[in-house]
Motif scaffolding. Structure first.
Motif, mmCIF file in Angstrom:
data_model
loop_
_atom_site.group_PDB
_atom_site.id
_atom_site.type_symbol
_atom_site.label_atom_id
_atom_site.label_comp_id
_atom_site.label_asym_id
_atom_site.label_seq_id
_atom_site.Cartn_x
_atom_site.Cartn_y
_atom_site.Cartn_z
ATOM 1 N N GLU A 1 0.824 -1.209 0.000
ATOM 2 C CA GLU A 1 0.000 0.000 0.000
ATOM 3 C C GLU A 1 0.860 1.261 0.000
ATOM 4 N N PHE A 2 2.145 1.117 0.289
ATOM 5 C CA PHE A 2 3.056 2.256 0.338
ATOM 6 C C PHE A 2 3.742 2.394 -1.015
ATOM 7 N N ALA A 3 3.512 3.487 -1.709
ATOM 8 C CA ALA A 3 3.990 3.646 -3.082
ATOM 9 C C ALA A 3 5.452 4.067 -3.140
ATOM 10 N N MET A 4 6.208 3.399 -4.021
ATOM 11 C CA MET A 4 7.577 3.840 -4.315
ATOM 12 C C MET A 4 7.663 4.363 -5.751
ATOM 13 N N GLY A 5 6.498 4.447 -6.407
ATOM 14 C CA GLY A 5 6.434 4.947 -7.764
ATOM 15 C C GLY A 5 5.138 4.524 -8.420
ATOM 16 N N ALA A 6 5.082 4.693 -9.737
ATOM 17 C CA ALA A 6 3.880 4.320 -10.478
ATOM 18 C C ALA A 6 4.217 4.186 -11.954
ATOM 19 N N ILE A 7 3.347 3.461 -12.671
ATOM 20 C CA ILE A 7 3.453 3.364 -14.126
ATOM 21 C C ILE A 7 2.111 3.774 -14.718
ATOM 22 N N ALA A 8 2.153 4.211 -15.979
ATOM 23 C CA ALA A 8 0.926 4.661 -16.626
ATOM 24 C C ALA A 8 0.944 4.292 -18.098
ATOM 25 N N SER A 9 -0.229 4.367 -18.712
ATOM 26 C CA SER A 9 -0.345 4.151 -20.147
ATOM 27 C C SER A 9 0.627 5.063 -20.881
ATOM 28 N N GLY A 10 1.147 4.561 -21.995
ATOM 29 C CA GLY A 10 2.107 5.350 -22.755
ATOM 30 C C GLY A 10 3.545 5.062 -22.387
ATOM 31 N N GLY A 11 3.764 4.026 -21.551
ATOM 32 C CA GLY A 11 5.123 3.640 -21.186
ATOM 33 C C GLY A 11 5.775 4.517 -20.148
ATOM 34 N N VAL A 12 4.983 5.247 -19.364
ATOM 35 C CA VAL A 12 5.526 6.148 -18.344
ATOM 36 C C VAL A 12 5.819 5.386 -17.056
ATOM 37 N N THR A 13 7.013 5.585 -16.499
ATOM 38 C CA THR A 13 7.394 5.012 -15.203
ATOM 39 C C THR A 13 7.960 6.117 -14.322
ATOM 40 N N VAL A 14 7.419 6.250 -13.126
ATOM 41 C CA VAL A 14 7.901 7.218 -12.143
ATOM 42 C C VAL A 14 8.347 6.446 -10.910
ATOM 43 N N VAL A 15 9.600 6.600 -10.513
ATOM 44 C CA VAL A 15 10.133 5.895 -9.350
ATOM 45 C C VAL A 15 10.744 6.910 -8.388
ATOM 46 N N ASP A 16 10.415 6.772 -7.114
ATOM 47 C CA ASP A 16 11.026 7.602 -6.072
ATOM 48 C C ASP A 16 12.391 6.992 -5.743
ATOM 49 N N GLU A 17 13.412 7.450 -6.451
ATOM 50 C CA GLU A 17 14.747 6.860 -6.320
ATOM 51 C C GLU A 17 15.300 6.995 -4.911
#
Length: 220
Positions: free
Chosen positions: A67-83
């Motif tokens: 439940e604790f997010a370290m990032g997210a992905i979305a349509s269109g090949g987007v990846t967001v990561v809290d490095e």
């Protein structure tokens, strides 16, 4: 700020629509983040007489604490990561990749379930109202905003009933505008600000989309 808690997602959508009225001009489209954001978005689309669609985004949960997010992905090949978070928690590349691959599979499933073969609406020069039922870490919404940029959205308005204050600060750097009804200081989860916060099903998402697309659907 608005009175809390919200009765349910439909109540939240009605209140958001009132705040957005007069601030969104065509061409515009309302995109809900499945699953919980779609009933909220449906009320906004209905009251503002705008088309409704979805943008699929998946949270990347910390292994063992999903439940604790370290990032997210979305349509269109987007990846967001809290490095920084990934480094602090000692999450290695293999573990991170495993989470990403699992969520990509679920993202693809939901894309098919909600959109089928339908193409995304033409977002070029359009205002997109991007809606969720609330924001905790903001990782999911940040990925959604970045996906919209890749899809060519002209202007992005993030609209949420409630959000953690720190997350709002980050989102204001990414979106063109952020509309949030409440940002309580003591924020632990989105659900705490709703009287009724049942899980939204795939069937409810599909029904919202079908109702919005049906000819003669009453609006306003």
């Amino acid at each position: 700020m608005t009175e809390l808690p919200f009765q349910d997602r439909h109540d939240a959508g009605e209140r958001l629509a009132s705040h957005l009225s007069g601030r969104v001009t065509p061409p515009a489209v309302v995109l809900g983040l499945p699953r919980g954001g779609v009933p909220v978005a449906a009320e906004i689309a209905r009251r503002l007489d705008l088309p409704l669609d979805v943008l699929v985004v998946r949270k990347l949960g910390v292994p063992g604490h999903e439940e604790f997010a370290m990032g997210a992905i979305a349509s269109g090949g987007v990846t967001v990561v809290d490095e920084d978070l990934v480094t602090r928690l000692g999450i290695g590349p293999r573990a991170l990749d495993a989470v990403i691959e699992r969520e990509r599979a679920e993202l693809a499933r939901r894309e098919q379930a909600y959109r089928g073969d339908r193409a995304y609406p033409d977002l070029a020069a359009a205002t997109v109202v991007l809606v969720d039922d609330g924001i905790a870490t903001g990782a999911t919404m940040r990925a959604a905003v970045q996906a919209l940029r890749r899809l060519g959205a002209g202007r992005c308005i993030v609209a949420v009933p409630v959000a953690a204050p720190d997350s709002l600060t980050l989102l204001r750097d990414e979106a063109d505008e952020v509309v949030c009804l409440a940002a309580p200081e003591r924020f632990s989860s989105v659900g705490q600000w709703y009287r009724h916060f049942d899980q939204t099903s795939d069937a409810e998402v599909r029904q919202c989309l079908a109702d919005a697309a049906a000819p003669g659907t009453p609006r306003g």
